[in-house]
Design a protein around this motif. Structure first.
Motif, PDB file in Angstrom:
ATOM      1  N   ARG A  37       1.398  -1.274   0.173  1.00 39.86           N
ATOM      2  CA  ARG A  37      -0.082  -0.002  -0.085  1.00 39.86           C
ATOM      3  C   ARG A  37       1.268   1.059  -0.539  1.00 39.86           C
ATOM      4  NH1 ARG A  37      -5.112   0.105  -0.367  1.00 39.86           N
ATOM      5  NH2 ARG A  37      -5.331   1.643   1.418  1.00 39.86           N
ATOM      6  N   ARG A  40       2.081   2.469  -3.501  1.00 39.31           N
ATOM      7  CA  ARG A  40       1.165   2.612  -4.807  1.00 39.31           C
ATOM      8  C   ARG A  40       0.588   3.538  -4.132  1.00 39.31           C
ATOM      9  NH1 ARG A  40      -1.276   2.547  -9.236  1.00 39.31           N
ATOM     10  NH2 ARG A  40      -3.601   2.797  -9.284  1.00 39.31           N
ATOM     11  N   GLN A  43       3.691   5.478  -5.642  1.00 44.88           N
ATOM     12  CA  GLN A  43       3.503   5.750  -6.925  1.00 44.88           C
ATOM     13  C   GLN A  43       3.051   6.475  -7.994  1.00 44.88           C
ATOM     14  OE1 GLN A  43       2.054   2.193  -9.074  1.00 44.88           O
ATOM     15  NE2 GLN A  43       3.309   2.114 -10.781  1.00 44.88           N
ATOM     16  N   GLN A 135     -10.132   3.125  -7.139  1.00 46.12           N
ATOM     17  CA  GLN A 135      -9.058   2.196  -7.449  1.00 46.12           C
ATOM     18  C   GLN A 135      -8.414   2.510  -5.650  1.00 46.12           C
ATOM     19  OE1 GLN A 135      -5.923   2.515 -10.237  1.00 46.12           O
ATOM     20  NE2 GLN A 135      -6.742   4.129 -10.694  1.00 46.12           N
TER      21      GLN A 135
END
Length: 300
Positions: A37, A40, A43, A135
């Motif tokens: 997580r 992510r 990113q 998302q």
């Protein structure tokens, strides 16, 4: 006064509040539960917010619970069943007078957290803000609403002003458990019926058979409210619940979404809490009990 807020629970509500706090000039750190997580979030470069026809990236940092520094302001937006364990994991980081705000569905988890935090002013809130995740860390604002927050600790006083920003409408409530009961009653009326019937909220008032069930559920819930001297709905719970179902007619309840995605629902803290209170009052709620059992079966 601008503050640094740590947020436990980076779901739709946590991400929405993170962007709102950032817009208000506060700084924010998300407390995440896994390296994946964290990677992510890094990113993406922060939280993506879709609101009012615009998409904006809000840079925000994240860290793992084991790396938490001293925390003076904590917002908990986890699922109700995760709240106690999530707070326990970072409890040692909280200052003695840390401001803690709990935003969970249902009831029971807030009181459980309050018993763990002896010195901190623990606040609970209820909100009509709408949001969902496209998302991870990409949140869509589905509607602006109001948030009521108040103290759970008897005799405690908040050490800081509530976070109020252009994105949020936050009001103080001196008897927050009344607000929590109002939200609980509406959720008990709508959520299990939509989960069991796999329907949108609006179908509860559009389909005669479902409307009849909604009325029966509300009649049972009102027995509990009356026994606790909670006069929450001047127009009656059925009319209030029907109005909410109509206003959110195209929405799928969070309980139904959890079931559809194979996740655990929060039924234990919604209808489950109601049934526990009914048992203490020696009241029988057969339809609510049946819905509770049906939702639990759907979770398996």
């Amino acid at each position: 006064m601008k503050s640094h807020w740590y947020i436990l629970g980076a779901g739709a509500m946590g991400c929405q509040w993170a962007t709102a706090l950032l817009e208000g000039g506060h700084s924010v750190t998300l407390i995440l539960h896994s390296e994946a997580r964290l990677a992510r979030l890094s990113q993406l470069g922060g939280i993506v917010l879709e609101a009012d026809g615009q998409t904006t990236l809000w840079p925000v940092e994240g860290l793992l619970a084991e790396n938490c520094p001293v925390i003076e302001h904590l917002l908990v937006t986890t699922k109700a069943y995760d709240a106690v364990s999530a707070v326990s994991n970072i409890q040692h980081c909280l200052t003695a007078d840390a401001q803690v705000i709990l935003l969970q569905n249902g009831m029971g988890s807030q009181q459980a957290v309050r018993t763990r935090l002896v010195t901190q002013p623990v606040m609970a809130g209820t909100t009509t803000n709408g949001a969902w995740l496209r998302q991870p860390f990409h949140v869509v604002q589905a509607g602006r609403g109001n948030t009521e927050i108040g103290l759970l600790n008897p005799g405690q006083h908040p050490t800081q002003a509530l976070p109020n920003t252009p994105m949020l409408s936050v009001q103080w409530h001196d008897a927050i458990e009344v607000s929590l009961w109002r939200k609980l009653a509406i959720n008990c009326a709508i959520n299990p019926l939509t989960a069991v019937n796999h329907c949108q909220n609006g179908q509860l008032v559009e389909q005669p058979e479902l409307s009849k069930q909604l009325q029966q559920v509300c009649t049972e819930i009102t027995q509990v409210l009356d026994s606790k001297d909670l006069d929450l709905f001047p127009e009656g719970l059925f009319r209030a619940a029907a109005s909410v179902a109509q206003q959110t007619g195209q929405n799928y309840s969070s309980m139904l979404q959890d079931i559809q995605k194979g996740r655990r629902s929060e039924i234990d803290f919604i209808t489950g809490y109601l049934l526990n209170e009914a048992e203490k009052l020696k009241l029988s709620l057969p339809l609510n009990q049946s819905l509770f059992s049906a939702v639990k079966n759907l979770e398996r």
